[in-house]
Design a protein around this motif. Sequence first.
Motif, mmCIF file in Angstrom:
data_model
loop_
_atom_site.group_PDB
_atom_site.id
_atom_site.type_symbol
_atom_site.label_atom_id
_atom_site.label_comp_id
_atom_site.label_asym_id
_atom_site.label_seq_id
_atom_site.Cartn_x
_atom_site.Cartn_y
_atom_site.Cartn_z
ATOM 1 N N VAL A 60 0.838 -1.201 0.000
ATOM 2 C CA VAL A 60 0.000 0.000 0.000
ATOM 3 C C VAL A 60 0.875 1.254 0.000
ATOM 4 N N GLY A 61 1.919 1.225 0.838
ATOM 5 C CA GLY A 61 2.837 2.363 0.914
ATOM 6 C C GLY A 61 3.459 2.656 -0.444
ATOM 7 N N ARG A 62 3.846 1.596 -1.143
ATOM 8 C CA ARG A 62 4.440 1.809 -2.464
ATOM 9 C C ARG A 62 3.409 2.353 -3.450
ATOM 10 N N SER A 63 2.186 1.799 -3.384
ATOM 11 C CA SER A 63 1.189 2.231 -4.365
ATOM 12 C C SER A 63 0.819 3.703 -4.148
ATOM 13 N N LEU A 64 0.933 4.194 -2.912
ATOM 14 C CA LEU A 64 0.569 5.591 -2.658
ATOM 15 C C LEU A 64 1.784 6.516 -2.642
ATOM 16 N N GLY A 65 2.965 5.968 -2.939
ATOM 17 C CA GLY A 65 4.148 6.818 -3.035
ATOM 18 C C GLY A 65 4.780 7.177 -1.702
ATOM 19 N N LYS A 66 4.341 6.524 -0.615
ATOM 20 C CA LYS A 66 4.939 6.837 0.687
ATOM 21 C C LYS A 66 6.198 6.005 0.915
ATOM 22 N N ILE A 67 6.363 4.953 0.130
ATOM 23 C CA ILE A 67 7.596 4.161 0.175
ATOM 24 C C ILE A 67 8.150 4.148 -1.244
ATOM 25 N N LEU A 107 4.895 25.743 -1.275
ATOM 26 C CA LEU A 107 6.046 24.850 -1.250
ATOM 27 C C LEU A 107 6.119 24.023 0.021
ATOM 28 N N GLY A 108 5.659 24.617 1.138
ATOM 29 C CA GLY A 108 5.753 23.919 2.417
ATOM 30 C C GLY A 108 5.028 22.590 2.407
ATOM 31 N N VAL A 109 3.862 22.545 1.768
ATOM 32 C CA VAL A 109 3.071 21.313 1.732
ATOM 33 C C VAL A 109 3.837 20.216 0.998
ATOM 34 N N VAL A 110 4.382 20.566 -0.169
ATOM 35 C CA VAL A 110 5.147 19.590 -0.952
ATOM 36 C C VAL A 110 6.336 19.091 -0.141
ATOM 37 N N LEU A 111 6.971 20.032 0.545
ATOM 38 C CA LEU A 111 8.165 19.685 1.303
ATOM 39 C C LEU A 111 7.836 18.677 2.406
ATOM 40 N N LEU A 112 6.801 18.962 3.197
ATOM 41 C CA LEU A 112 6.470 18.076 4.309
ATOM 42 C C LEU A 112 6.053 16.699 3.801
ATOM 43 N N GLU A 113 5.297 16.684 2.710
ATOM 44 C CA GLU A 113 4.841 15.416 2.154
ATOM 45 C C GLU A 113 6.033 14.583 1.641
ATOM 46 N N SER A 114 6.950 15.237 0.917
ATOM 47 C CA SER A 114 8.101 14.505 0.390
ATOM 48 C C SER A 114 8.983 14.013 1.522
ATOM 49 N N LEU A 115 9.133 14.830 2.554
ATOM 50 C CA LEU A 115 9.969 14.426 3.685
ATOM 51 C C LEU A 115 9.393 13.197 4.355
ATOM 52 N N SER A 116 8.050 13.154 4.494
ATOM 53 C CA SER A 116 7.454 12.019 5.191
ATOM 54 C C SER A 116 7.528 10.760 4.335
#
Lengths: 284, 511
Positions: A276-283, B454-463
Amino acid sequence: MLLLAPVAPALASQVLRISAIPDQNPERLNRLYGLLAKELSDQLGVPVKYKPVVDYGAAVTGFRRGDLDLVWFGGLTGVQARLQTPGSKVIAQRDVDAKFRSVFIANQSAGLKPFSAQNDLQQLKGKRFAFGSESSTSGRLMPQYFLAQAGVTPKDFASGRPGFSGSHDATLALVQSGAYQAGALNGQVWDSRLKEGKVDTNKVVLLWRTPPYADYHWIAQGNLDQRFGAGFTGKLQQSLLNLSPSQPRQKTILELFAAGRFIPAKDADYANIEAVGRSLGKIR
Amino acid sequence: MSPAGQLLLPALVLLPLLALLPASWHGGGFDLIGQFLVAAVQPSTDPALIAASLRGIAVTVAVALWSWLFSLLLGVIGGVLSAEVVSRTLWGCSWPALLLRRVLAIPRSLHELLWGLILLQLLGLHPAVAVLAIALPYGALFARVVAEQLDGFPRRNLEALQLAGAPAPAALLMALSPPLWPQLLSYGGYRLECALRSATLLGVFGLGGIGADLRLALQSLQFHEVWTSLWLLASVMLALELVLARLRQRWQEPNSEVLVGFAALLLLLLPASRWLELRWQVLFSPWQWPEVLPLWDPNGWLQDWPQLIGSTLLLTALAALLAVALLPLLLLLLGPGRWPRLLLSACGLLARLLPPPLTALLLLFVLQPGLLPAVLALGIHNAGILGRLGLEGLDALPPQPAQALRLAGGSPRQVLLMAGFNGIGRSYLSFGAYRADVILRESVVVGLVGAGGLGVVLLESLSSFAWGEVLPVLVVYAALTLVGEQLADLYRRRLLSGPLPQEGCPPSASS
């Protein structure tokens, strides 16, 4: 890194450093892990230190860097940490974690009614919607997954994106206040807030409970046997599994964990979360 | 336009903000705001919690002190070496200084929070990360101020000393250190206040200390616990501000008290370092980027940049105008009496006490997510900082113009407008321009209220640990900040022909 390897154990001395993702208020975390550190130290005969971490991402990074030995992770953060840390492995979960659920809730004024079919999640299109923390499994990853199955993507929410409240309690408060019309959170948190009378049922309504999935778990570094002696990881796992409600201190620990017991768990139990993580881009 | 007029003009920003208010207001969490305010007089007195808060504030103060010390060192050394006058005197050319200036612009261009997140990946979870994260941008900023001051001083003394045959280093020291000293002291002291705020904010984002306690307690709606931390932080911040303001008045020139003061500070640093378990060797371990986190991802560069940059700039502009507008407007509305002043000071303290992401969360209890709560959170926090500088500026004005107006029959408000606002106008606006720059850097921290940018993209990419996406955002942020800095400088140069006043420098030096 290889050059550093012989130095690392000396630097870390022989203290077992435990930590946890911060999903509760700090006072409770300090109490809980203070007790657990004492309990593990007594059972294992090694000094155990609790190192508080106040950010999901920092917990993952700390584990990858080898600054933490045993960490209580959420489903997603655990998989992230394990993939970034070769050798590490899942050793236990709570009895409740094998079948964990999220809940979708709504403010009464949003005009949404409880439903039992997953496809009814479509009603959330165009609403102001809040997840918890970006890295939360029950407050973000799995809800987003169930939404996607019903054909709802984050872009479908009002203003083209969901909000991230940062925690389950904040999601509840923000939906109850009406800032967000609907949101998703940890089912266990919802149940206990309901029991504590902290939910105003005139203002907020439970829409839907998700199907079960595996969530929180303990992950240990792969080098514990080398550092603490052969078989240490096994002993560590056993002492977590041994925690029983019949002994007062252990009972308090289990209560603070909202668990009946800890049960064995293995990496494969989280294969679904990883997918799931991979499919949603979180992994990645 | 007169300075007073320019001071009041930004208040026009309230019109669009007020227009947004009815659509954004939901008021559903008004009882929560009420509970939050009531909890102010009933902070939790649980001994375990107080002990934890004391530990938290000790960590925050320790981080602030150490990072401040390092930023001073970096700032003085970097500042001296990047001053044209020094470079010319020592080496007969100015390009080494100009080159160093460009290099120093890089650490300055990223918010300390972003440095914290980067260094966390490089070095791991160590208190030294927070210290270094603040010291780098602060040191580079301090260096810029020092270099500007040095280059702004008249050269006569230096030339005279050189003609008399003094060796170049000695001539520089003799000619430039006396005028630099008071600037260094007062600006340096002010940066300590900033370091305390930054250390708190870094805590909110996971680098330990009282900010962490604040965030976790507020997110779980434990308002009584929030206030235990807030009162502690408030007392430390207020004490620091009062002591520094007193010292600024007394330490216009070197005297033995200064040495005693510095010695006392250094003594504080030792327990601070033991408290933090600062292990400096961490900084000398190989700085290696983890292989599992690739930095390069072509897809990361494919973002909707115009939209992201546009909303970030809109947020910055509105918040900066609000920050500048609040003090003059409120002073004029409430009148210049003693009680309104006291009220404003108290509100200002609360405003700069609460880190913007936490203010934003509180605002969401009554406002819908979007631009408005983000603007208010950033604007109010920075108005708290600017307001205090403005009030200090008013207090430091020479009394004669106000007396003359009063004798001529002017009402208190007229006197405030004509003597007060015209007196502080230019320096206040120039601080405001600098604040706009800071707000641009800070806009990353209010991602949670759903204002986009930009902050939203940043936090999302970081997580997602997707550093291939984080890197482009950091590059764009740095570029925006550098352009913003240039614009702010241009504005300030137009505002005052002469050396630029800096926040925290005595008003006499800035007019």
